[in-house]
Design an enzyme around this catalytic site. Structure first.
Site, PDB file in Angstrom:
ATOM      1  N   ARG A  52       0.844  -1.208   0.000  1.00 17.46           N
ATOM      2  CA  ARG A  52       0.000   0.000   0.000  1.00 17.46           C
ATOM      3  C   ARG A  52       0.874   1.252   0.000  1.00 17.46           C
ATOM      4  NH1 ARG A  52      -1.583   1.473   4.674  1.00 17.46           N
ATOM      5  NH2 ARG A  52      -2.425  -0.545   5.346  1.00 17.46           N
ATOM      6  N   TYR A 104     -17.101  17.554 -14.331  1.00 20.44           N
ATOM      7  CA  TYR A 104     -17.452  16.140 -14.437  1.00 20.44           C
ATOM      8  C   TYR A 104     -18.518  15.797 -13.385  1.00 20.44           C
ATOM      9  CZ  TYR A 104     -16.876  11.088 -14.252  1.00 20.44           C
ATOM     10  OH  TYR A 104     -17.102   9.749 -14.260  1.00 20.44           O
ATOM     11  N   ASP A 173      -8.073  19.994 -13.224  1.00 20.73           N
ATOM     12  CA  ASP A 173      -8.352  18.658 -13.746  1.00 20.73           C
ATOM     13  C   ASP A 173      -7.992  18.694 -15.230  1.00 20.73           C
ATOM     14  OD1 ASP A 173      -9.531  16.393 -14.934  1.00 20.73           O
ATOM     15  OD2 ASP A 173     -11.136  16.320 -13.440  1.00 20.73           O
ATOM     16  N   LYS A 198      -9.105   7.784 -18.924  1.00 19.76           N
ATOM     17  CA  LYS A 198      -9.437   8.428 -20.192  1.00 19.76           C
ATOM     18  C   LYS A 198      -8.215   8.404 -21.127  1.00 19.76           C
ATOM     19  CE  LYS A 198     -13.137   8.964 -17.786  1.00 19.76           C
ATOM     20  NZ  LYS A 198     -13.455  10.207 -17.090  1.00 19.76           N
TER      21      LYS A 198
HETATM   22  C1  LIG Z   1     -13.857  10.542 -15.813  1.00 22.11           C
HETATM   23  C2  LIG Z   1     -13.466  11.829 -15.207  1.00 22.11           C
HETATM   24  C3  LIG Z   1     -13.194  11.921 -13.837  1.00 22.11           C
HETATM   25  C4  LIG Z   1     -13.354  10.744 -12.887  1.00 22.11           C
HETATM   26  O1  LIG Z   1     -12.502   9.712 -13.197  1.00 22.11           O
HETATM   27  P1  LIG Z   1     -12.815   8.141 -12.913  1.00 22.11           P
HETATM   28  O2  LIG Z   1     -11.587   7.484 -13.362  1.00 22.11           O
HETATM   29  O3  LIG Z   1     -14.040   7.794 -13.694  1.00 22.11           O
HETATM   30  O4  LIG Z   1     -13.070   8.024 -11.439  1.00 22.11           O
HETATM   31  C5  LIG Z   1     -12.784  13.147 -13.339  1.00 22.11           C
HETATM   32  N1  LIG Z   1     -12.663  14.225 -14.141  1.00 22.11           N
HETATM   33  C6  LIG Z   1     -12.930  14.164 -15.457  1.00 22.11           C
HETATM   34  C7  LIG Z   1     -12.782  15.399 -16.275  1.00 22.11           C
HETATM   35  C8  LIG Z   1     -13.345  12.980 -16.028  1.00 22.11           C
HETATM   36  O5  LIG Z   1     -13.631  12.944 -17.335  1.00 22.11           O
END
Ligand SMILES: *Cc1c(COP(=O)(O)O)cnc(C)c1O
Length: 372
Positions: A52, A104, A173, A198
């Site tokens: 961890r 998001y 982000d 993504k």
């Molecule tokens: C998908 C996404 C998230 C969250 O990510 P997960 O891997 O689904 O938990 C956060 N910010 C943006 C802009 C996203 O597209």
């Protein structure tokens, strides 16, 4: 672990940063260290003690991501929202977060339905406007740029100056832009977060998240949270993301080229009312001149664009944010910021452009043919 910025190009760093041949065998690819514990030579004397706390496959990925974002420290988590959750854990009850109003849906849900109940105060604002003022006492400013799903952009350099004036940390982000098109730390942001799910992994086969920072103190607190709360990414998934990253530059070039051509095609289409595309990366949203029923027919008629949540994989996806990714945002809030029922979001993949446009053309014909 730290990795200082190097003069190598990003395309080279996607392949080499954080990764050197494994010392025992010379294995060129970083192995999957599938272990929860490590033999210790003296009690408590080892750098590697428990899975961890750290894992060599994870360290390679963390160092690679830090390098791509031109930061000093990277941390990876079991999902993007776990990464976001770790950042909010830097705060205490009573602290105020100024947050973009077009974010998001899962981030919105985490903030409003989890952290607001524990005393963190969220103020939702339009971060894209030059007139934005950040109130004194704000602890953290949360920006997504481009936003999801309206693809609005915020000037990171300008907002970071405003944050500095009031002593707020700026979080960006960077999931939609990726470090190929935007490196927020170089424009004054303090923290970058990613959903690795993504573009960075890019093959729709891993869920993961990352946080990248420059400041040693922040990195220390985040490493403490990562180890204490434990939302780590497993070694197998770290390996897959490392593999995906190797083609990031190639993929993003192709995503962008396809998206630019599709955006141009949509703009001149008689059944399209509005197109949202910031000019870079691979995400587009647009409003059809149609009600929800016809919009639904359109997204069910495409064959290459799969009807699905998520984005950023090599394959093209299509969705209706209002009833899919953003269903947890109240309807009035959604519509007030432009997420109308007829809004369609495309994650443009790297298939051949002619096939993608042919697919959209046949879906238009199906949706708007006189028999419907
Ligand atoms: C998908 C996404 C998230 C969250 O990510 P997960 O891997 O689904 O938990 C956060 N910010 C943006 C802009 C996203 O597209």
């Amino acid at each position: 672990m730290t990795s200082s910025p190097t003069p190598l190009h990003l395309q080279t760093r996607t392949i080499h940063a954080g990764q050197s041949p494994e010392p025992h065998t010379g294995a060129v690819m970083t192995p999957i260290f599938q272990t929860s514990t490590y033999a210790q030579e003296t009690p408590g004397g080892n750098k590697w003690a428990y899975g961890r706390t750290n894992n060599p496959t994870r360290t390679a990925l963390q160092d690679c991501l830090a390098s791509l974002e031109e930061g000093k420290h990277g941390l990876v988590y079991g999902s993007g929202v776990a990464a976001i959750d770790a950042v909010i854990r830097l705060l205490s009850a009573g602290d105020t977060v100024v947050c973009g109003d077009d974010i998001y849906g899962g981030t919105y849900r985490l903030f409003v339905q989890e952290w607001a109940d524990r005393g963190i105060i969220f103020q939702f604002v339009d971060t894209t406007t030059a007139a934005l003022e950040i109130p004194d006492g704000t602890k953290l400013v949360w920006v997504e740029t481009p936003t999801n799903p309206l693809l609005k952009t915020t000037d990171i350099a300008i907002i970071s100056k405003k944050c500095r004036q009031v002593g707020a940390l700026l979080v960006v982000d960077n999931t939609f832009a990726t470090p190929v098109f935007q490196r927020p730390l170089t424009e004054g942001a303090d923290i970058v977060v990613h959903s690795l799910t993504k573009y960075l992994n890019g093959h729709s086969d891993v869920v993961g998240g990352a946080v990248i920072v420059n400041d040693d103190g922040l990195a220390k607190r985040l490493a403490w949270i990562q180890n204490s709360a434990g939302a780590i990414l497993g070694p197998q998934d770290c390996f897959l993301v490392l593999r995906g990253l190797k083609t990031l530059s190639l993929r993003m070039r192709e995503h962008q080229s396809n998206a630019q051509q599709i955006a141009a095609w949509l703009v001149q289409h008689p059944h399209v009312k509005t197109v949202h595309y910031p000019g870079f990366s691979g995400m587009i949203s647009f409003v059809l001149d149609a009600d929800l029923e016809a919009t639904t027919r359109f997204v069910q008629s495409t064959r290459l664009f799969t009807l699905a949540e998520s984005l950023g994989g090599v394959e093209s996806l299509i969705g209706i944010p209002a009833i899919m990714t953003h269903a947890s945002v109240p309807k009035e809030t959604r519509e007030a910021i432009g997420i109308v029922d007829g809004l369609i979001r495309l994650s443009v993949g790297i298939e051949h452009i002619d096939d993608l446009i042919a697919d959209l053309t046949q879906a238009m014909n199906t949706t708007f043919s006189p028999t419907n």
